[in-house]
Design a protein around this motif. Sequence first.
Motif, short mmCIF file in Angstrom:
data_model
loop_
_atom_site.label_atom_id
_atom_site.label_comp_id
_atom_site.label_asym_id
_atom_site.label_seq_id
_atom_site.Cartn_x
_atom_site.Cartn_y
_atom_site.Cartn_z
N ASP A 1 -12.23 -0.89 -0.24
CA ASP A 1 -11.03 -0.75 -1.07
C ASP A 1 -9.99 -1.79 -0.72
OD1 ASP A 1 -12.36 1.41 -2.11
OD2 ASP A 1 -10.80 2.88 -1.68
N GLN B 1 -5.71 2.32 -7.62
CA GLN B 1 -6.01 3.37 -6.66
C GLN B 1 -6.89 2.79 -5.56
OE1 GLN B 1 -8.31 6.67 -8.21
NE2 GLN B 1 -7.48 8.07 -6.69
N LEU C 1 -8.49 -4.47 -3.40
CA LEU C 1 -7.07 -4.65 -3.69
C LEU C 1 -6.69 -6.13 -3.55
CD1 LEU C 1 -5.62 -1.59 -1.71
CD2 LEU C 1 -5.60 -1.86 -4.19
N THR D 1 0.84 -1.19 0.00
CA THR D 1 0.00 0.00 0.00
C THR D 1 0.88 1.25 0.00
OG1 THR D 1 -0.19 0.16 2.43
CG2 THR D 1 -1.79 -1.24 1.27
N ASN E 1 -0.19 0.26 -5.06
CA ASN E 1 -1.38 0.99 -4.65
C ASN E 1 -1.05 2.45 -4.40
OD1 ASN E 1 -2.42 1.78 -1.53
ND2 ASN E 1 -3.99 1.65 -3.09
#
Length: 263
Positions: free
Chosen positions: A68, A60, A72, A10, A34
Amino acid sequence: MTERKVALITGSGTGVGAATALLLSQQGYNVLINYSRSETEAQASQADCQAAGADTLLMQGDVAQDADCKALTQAAIDKWGRIDAVVNNAGISTFTGAANWDVLDMDTFSRIYAVNTVGAFQMVRACAPHLKMQKGSVVNVSSIAGSLGIGSSVPYIASKGALNSMTLYLARALAPDIRVNAVCPGLITSRWFVDGLGQAGFEKVKAMSESITPLERANSPEDVAEAIVWLTTGARTVTGELLLLDGGVHLGGSKAQVPSKPA
């Protein structure tokens, strides 16, 4: 399922995250890169990783949003069928300093905590079943702020302290299948600090930090990435470790001398 190992990192469009993605790519990993805002920089990070031989995925996402984090995770599984490592690098702060600690409002405090602590928790929760299958690892990017109580702001310090405690908890809870560690850097010569302090402010803080640090140098993003990659690819018996990357700041500064016997 791909034969190459897979890392989800991330906040990997810039700084420590980008350096980690590149180094893992060079070590044979495919990487999910990310970002939340820095799309152009993230695309450059992706290109560097591809040049190093990695298959990549650029996404994103705001780790403060559980949906989110799940997206991912699912994207990595859909593309590669596995996740071997998670690096929780996404982080934010506000640079208010000790003199203005009382001006912060709940919204600012909550947002920093949501990204720095809750986001890491949500990523681990989403990835844990897949990490378990690969006997994988998690590295949380914390800070000496969480260990020494110094840093850019009260909510940042509190969020990193909580991240450290959570690292210890998860290391116990996810053993023996998943190793969970954290790196705790001091000052890093990255855009993150320059954006927060301004160039002049950053240079002043850097000079001050180096003057009181036994090793007399700040971390580069690559310095931190090397430690993260060691905890990811090696360190097979290391879990629950809060690795200080502070040049010796925790020792009390370069002026503290060990007494010697008179000649």
